[in-house]
Design a protein around this motif. Structure first.
Motif, PDB file in Angstrom:
ATOM      1  N   GLY A 294       1.117  -1.390  -0.267  1.00 45.78           N
ATOM      2  CA  GLY A 294       0.082   0.103  -0.271  1.00 45.78           C
ATOM      3  C   GLY A 294       1.140   0.969   0.362  1.00 45.78           C
ATOM      4  N   PRO A 295       0.102   2.587  -0.049  1.00 41.18           N
ATOM      5  CA  PRO A 295       0.754   3.962  -0.055  1.00 41.18           C
ATOM      6  C   PRO A 295       1.147   4.275   0.652  1.00 41.18           C
ATOM      7  N   LYS A 296       0.991   4.275   1.964  1.00 35.53           N
ATOM      8  CA  LYS A 296       1.739   4.616   3.085  1.00 35.53           C
ATOM      9  C   LYS A 296       2.395   3.697   4.698  1.00 35.53           C
ATOM     10  N   ASP A 297       2.967   3.702   4.769  1.00 27.80           N
ATOM     11  CA  ASP A 297       3.518   2.831   6.185  1.00 27.80           C
ATOM     12  C   ASP A 297       1.961   2.958   7.276  1.00 27.80           C
ATOM     13  N   VAL A 298       1.436   3.363   7.891  1.00 31.57           N
ATOM     14  CA  VAL A 298       0.794   3.759   8.868  1.00 31.57           C
ATOM     15  C   VAL A 298      -0.567   2.415   8.130  1.00 31.57           C
ATOM     16  N   LEU A 299      -0.863   2.619   7.480  1.00 31.10           N
ATOM     17  CA  LEU A 299      -1.931   1.993   6.363  1.00 31.10           C
ATOM     18  C   LEU A 299      -2.123   0.551   6.593  1.00 31.10           C
ATOM     19  N   LEU A 300      -0.348   0.048   5.964  1.00 32.42           N
ATOM     20  CA  LEU A 300       0.134  -1.463   5.950  1.00 32.42           C
ATOM     21  C   LEU A 300       0.480  -2.065   7.528  1.00 32.42           C
ATOM     22  N   GLU A 301       1.056  -0.822   8.211  1.00 27.55           N
ATOM     23  CA  GLU A 301       0.868  -1.458  10.158  1.00 27.55           C
ATOM     24  C   GLU A 301      -0.618  -1.615  10.489  1.00 27.55           C
ATOM     25  N   SER A 302      -1.450  -0.887  10.037  1.00 26.89           N
ATOM     26  CA  SER A 302      -3.042  -0.396  10.067  1.00 26.89           C
ATOM     27  C   SER A 302      -3.670  -2.290   9.726  1.00 26.89           C
ATOM     28  N   LEU A 303      -3.345  -2.497   8.694  1.00 21.69           N
ATOM     29  CA  LEU A 303      -4.772  -3.679   8.077  1.00 21.69           C
ATOM     30  C   LEU A 303      -3.065  -4.880   8.754  1.00 21.69           C
ATOM     31  N   SER A 304      -2.108  -5.190   8.800  1.00 22.81           N
ATOM     32  CA  SER A 304      -1.835  -6.224   9.157  1.00 22.81           C
ATOM     33  C   SER A 304      -2.005  -6.516  10.627  1.00 22.81           C
ATOM     34  N   TYR A 305      -1.944  -5.428  11.867  1.00 18.19           N
ATOM     35  CA  TYR A 305      -3.110  -5.388  12.551  1.00 18.19           C
ATOM     36  C   TYR A 305      -4.377  -6.447  12.851  1.00 18.19           C
ATOM     37  N   VAL A 306      -5.030  -5.797  12.211  1.00 14.88           N
ATOM     38  CA  VAL A 306      -6.481  -6.231  12.227  1.00 14.88           C
ATOM     39  C   VAL A 306      -6.003  -7.381  11.523  1.00 14.88           C
ATOM     40  N   TYR A 327       8.919 -11.472   7.894  1.00 13.16           N
ATOM     41  CA  TYR A 327      10.465 -11.496   6.841  1.00 13.16           C
ATOM     42  C   TYR A 327      11.230 -10.473   6.541  1.00 13.16           C
ATOM     43  N   TYR A 328      10.165  -9.934   5.408  1.00 13.51           N
ATOM     44  CA  TYR A 328      10.908  -8.896   4.053  1.00 13.51           C
ATOM     45  C   TYR A 328       9.554  -7.339   5.004  1.00 13.51           C
ATOM     46  N   ARG A 329       9.667  -6.166   4.536  1.00 12.40           N
ATOM     47  CA  ARG A 329       9.864  -5.091   4.721  1.00 12.40           C
ATOM     48  C   ARG A 329      10.665  -4.202   3.731  1.00 12.40           C
ATOM     49  N   THR A 330       9.106  -2.800   3.292  1.00  9.91           N
ATOM     50  CA  THR A 330      10.271  -1.936   2.893  1.00  9.91           C
ATOM     51  C   THR A 330       8.633  -0.795   3.020  1.00  9.91           C
ATOM     52  N   SER A 331       9.192   0.138   2.428  1.00 11.52           N
ATOM     53  CA  SER A 331       8.844   1.441   2.516  1.00 11.52           C
ATOM     54  C   SER A 331       8.011   2.030   2.022  1.00 11.52           C
ATOM     55  N   GLU A 332       7.250   3.383   1.857  1.00 14.10           N
ATOM     56  CA  GLU A 332       7.011   3.597  -0.115  1.00 14.10           C
ATOM     57  C   GLU A 332       8.260   4.195  -0.163  1.00 14.10           C
ATOM     58  N   THR A 333       8.180   4.212  -1.492  1.00 12.98           N
ATOM     59  CA  THR A 333       9.608   4.651  -2.180  1.00 12.98           C
ATOM     60  C   THR A 333       9.363   6.148  -2.811  1.00 12.98           C
ATOM     61  N   ILE A 334       9.050   7.734  -2.658  1.00 14.66           N
ATOM     62  CA  ILE A 334       9.065   8.608  -3.353  1.00 14.66           C
ATOM     63  C   ILE A 334       9.815   8.626  -4.588  1.00 14.66           C
ATOM     64  N   CYS A 335       9.504   8.937  -5.795  1.00 15.60           N
ATOM     65  CA  CYS A 335      10.571   9.185  -6.660  1.00 15.60           C
ATOM     66  C   CYS A 335      11.315  10.695  -6.828  1.00 15.60           C
ATOM     67  N   ASP A 336      11.748  11.201  -6.900  1.00 15.32           N
ATOM     68  CA  ASP A 336      12.426  12.505  -6.778  1.00 15.32           C
ATOM     69  C   ASP A 336      11.951  13.547  -8.166  1.00 15.32           C
ATOM     70  N   THR A 337      11.656  14.436  -7.253  1.00 17.70           N
ATOM     71  CA  THR A 337      11.099  15.408  -8.647  1.00 17.70           C
ATOM     72  C   THR A 337      11.449  16.458  -9.856  1.00 17.70           C
ATOM     73  N   THR A 338      12.231  16.154  -9.612  1.00 21.04           N
ATOM     74  CA  THR A 338      13.135  17.121 -10.527  1.00 21.04           C
ATOM     75  C   THR A 338      13.175  15.962 -11.804  1.00 21.04           C
ATOM     76  N   LEU A 339      13.618  14.325 -11.584  1.00 12.43           N
ATOM     77  CA  LEU A 339      13.738  13.627 -12.112  1.00 12.43           C
ATOM     78  C   LEU A 339      12.509  12.979 -13.301  1.00 12.43           C
ATOM     79  N   GLN A 340      11.461  13.078 -12.372  1.00 16.87           N
ATOM     80  CA  GLN A 340      10.243  13.069 -12.466  1.00 16.87           C
ATOM     81  C   GLN A 340      10.033  13.960 -13.728  1.00 16.87           C
ATOM     82  N   ASN A 341      10.152  15.853 -13.571  1.00 13.20           N
ATOM     83  CA  ASN A 341       9.751  16.989 -14.526  1.00 13.20           C
ATOM     84  C   ASN A 341      10.551  16.369 -15.752  1.00 13.20           C
ATOM     85  N   ILE A 342      11.922  15.329 -15.743  1.00 12.54           N
ATOM     86  CA  ILE A 342      13.071  15.532 -16.884  1.00 12.54           C
ATOM     87  C   ILE A 342      11.637  14.635 -17.682  1.00 12.54           C
ATOM     88  N   LEU A 343      11.486  13.055 -17.348  1.00  9.46           N
ATOM     89  CA  LEU A 343      11.052  12.572 -17.923  1.00  9.46           C
ATOM     90  C   LEU A 343       9.629  12.663 -18.951  1.00  9.46           C
TER      91      LEU A 343
END
Length: 423
Positions: A294-306, A327-343
Motif C-alpha cells: 500500500g501507499p503508506k506505512d501506517v496503512l500497512l501496519e494497521s491492516l496487518s494488525y487487524v 521476514y520482509y518489509r519496504t516503505s513507500e518510495t518517493i521518486c525524485d521530483t526533478t527527475l520526474q519533471n525531466i521524464l
C-alpha cells in the motif's frame, strides 16, 4: 534523442532479444529464471556480450549483477545508472525487468555508434534478483549496490534447501566479497528505470508512456494455523480442530477488510501448504504466505494488525493456534521530483502529454532510492498483465519509449553535470 528510424531499429532488436532470453529458462513449458541459477549465469554472459557490443566496459559484480559502463568525456566522472532486473517469477512474461535492461543498452548503443561522450558516465545494470522468487527476499542485487546486504541472508534457503551462500559458490561467487559490490555515494548521481506498467492505467488512458510518482511499501509474512490432524471418517465435525477451515474463514475476511480499508491496499496469499495433505486426513496445519502492499506505512501496519487480530480470534474460537513472522518489509518510495519533471518533459515531446502514476509493484528503485535519487518511466502493457506469460508490449510503444528515454538521459546528464561541476 533517438530519431524514429533509430528507435525502430532498436525496438526490433529489443523484441528479438526478449524472445531470445525467454528461451533461457529452467522450465521447458514456461519462462522461469531464478537468481544464481545456471540460467541466470547464461543470461548474464549473453547480456554482457550485448553490453560490450554497445561499447561498454563490462563486469559481473560480487552478487551476480551484470554491469556495463560507458565512460564520459572524462573517465572519472560519476554515473547515471540505467537498468532493471533479469530474473523472473515462476511462469513469467518476457518483458518484466528485461525490457528495461535491453532498452538501456540501446541508449548506449546509439551514443557509441555516433561517437558521443556525455559529461557524465552511463552505467547499465542487469540486476540479478529483484523478484525474490528463489529465496523469498527481494532486491538482493540492488541491496548489494547500496551496501545494505545483510549477512544473515546467506543462510536463507530455497525449496531444495540450498542456501544463498552455497548458491553463490555454485555460481562462481565468493560470499566474503559481497561488500565489494557496494558503490560510493559520490560515484552515482541518479538511477532511472524503464519498466512495463504492471497495471491497466496507461491502457485506460490510451497512452503509451507515463511517469512514476511513488512505489508502494510492502510487508511479507510467514503464517500458520496449527490444529490437529485426525481421521476424516471418525472425528465428528463439531470436535474437529481443522486448520484449513480456520484458514478459509480468515482468507475470506482478509479480502473483505482489505477492500473496505483503502482502495490502494492489496493483500495476497500466494503460497499455501496443507499438512499432512492426505485425502482421508483432517488438515492439522496450514502454512501460508501473506504479502500486503500500500501507499503508506501506517496503512500497512494497521491492516496487518487487524488481519492478525482476526486470525487469532478465529484460532481461539476453533481451539487452534495462529503464528506469524515478518521476514520482509519496504516503505513507500518517493521518486525524485526533478527527475520526474525531466521524464515528463521528454514524454510530452513524443506523445503530447504525460501522466503521473503510482506503482503498486516493487522495483530495484526501492533499494537504490535509499542512497540516490530515482525515477521510473512506465510503458503500456497489454491489459496491465504482468508476472504472467500474457505480458505484451506494442513495438510502436517501445519506439516512443526509446525516444523519450534517450532524451531524458541527455537531460538528466545535463542537469546533474551542473551540480557535479559546481562541486
Amino acid at each position: 534523442m533517438l530519431d524514429s528510424n533509430e528507435a525502430k531499429i532498436s525496438a526490433k532488436r529489443i523484441i528479438s532479444r526478449c524472445n531470445e532470453l525467454a528461451k533461457i529458462t529452467c522450465m521447458e513449458a514456461e519462462i522461469t529464471r531464478l537468481y544464481l541459477s545456471k540460467e541466470h549465469l547464461i543470461v548474464n554472459k549473453l547480456v554482457g556480450q550485448w553490453m560490450q557490443e554497445a561499447g561498454m566496459l563490462v563486469w559481473q559484480d560480487e552478487v551476480g549483477n551484470i554491469c556495463g559502463r560507458y565512460n564520459s568525456t572524462f573517465i572519472k566522472t560519476p554515473a547515471v545508472i540505467l537498468g532493471s532486473h533479469l530474473d523472473t517469477v515462476k511462469n513469467a512474461g518476457r518483458y518484466d525487468g528485461i525490457l528495461g535492461v535491453l532498452s538501456s543498452i540501446e541508449v548506449v548503443y546509439w551514443l557509441n555508434k555516433k561517437n558521443i561522450r556525455l559529461k557524465l558516465a552511463i552505467e547499465v545494470i542487469g540486476f540479478g534478483d529483484e523478484e525474490g522468487t528463489r529465496f523469498g527476499i527481494t532486491l538482493l542485487g540492488s541491496r548489494a549496490i547500496t551496501g545494505t546486504w545483510k549477512k544473515k541472508w546467506l543462510f536463507y534457503t530455497d525449496v531444495e534447501e540450498i542456501s544463498i551462500s552455497q548458491a553463490m559458490i555454485n555460481f562462481g561467487l565468493n560470499s566474503n566479497n559481497i561488500h565489494n559490490a557496494s558503490r560510493n555515494v559520490e560515484d552515482i548521481v541518479a538511477y532511472v528505470e524503464l519498466h512495463i506498467e504492471q497495471g491497466p492505467c496507461l491502457e485506460k488512458e490510451n497512452l503509451p508512456l507515463g511517469v512514476v510518482t511513488n512505489i508502494h511499501g510492502a510487508r511479507r509474512f510467514k503464517c500458520k494455523f496449527v490444529g490437529e490432524s485426525g481421521h476424516a471418517g471418525t472425528v465428528p465435525m463439531m470436535y474437529r480442530r481443522d486448520a484449513l477451515i480456520a484458514f478459509s474463514e480468515w482468507i475470506t475476511y482478509m479480502e473483505y477488510i482489505t477492500i473496505k480499508t483503502h482502495s490502494q491496499l492489496v493483500a495476497t496469499v500466494g503460497i499455501i501448504n496443507c499438512s499432512p495433505g492426505a485425502i482421508n486426513v483432517i488438515p492439522g496445519m496450514i502454512n501460508f504466505s501473506l504479502d500486503i502492499r500500500g501507499p503508506k506505512d501506517v496503512l500497512l501496519e494497521s491492516l496487518s494488525y487487524v488481519l492478525f487480530k482476526q486470525a487469532k480470534r478465529i484460532a481461539n474460537n476453533r481451539h487452534l493456534n495462529f503464528e506469524y513472522e515478518e521476514y520482509y518489509r519496504t516503505s513507500e518510495t518517493i521518486c525524485d521530483t526533478t527527475l520526474q519533471n525531466i521524464l515528463c518533459t521528454s514524454i510530452e515531446k513524443v506523445q503530447g502529454k504525460s501522466i503521473l502514476l503510482p506503482s503498486g509493484a516493487g522495483h530495484d528503485a526501492v533499494a537504490i532510492a535509499e542512497r540516490w535519487p530515482v525515477a521510473m518511466l512506465f510503458i503500456r502493457n497489454y491489459r496491465g498483465i504482468s508476472h504472467n506469460p500474457e505480458e505484451s508490449v506494442n513495438i510502436n510503444d517501445i519506439v516512443l519509449a526509446l525516444q523519450a528515454y534517450s532524451d531524458a538521459v541527455f537531460r538528466i546528464v545535463e542537469e546533474k553535470s551542473k551540480y557535479y561541476n559546481s562541486h
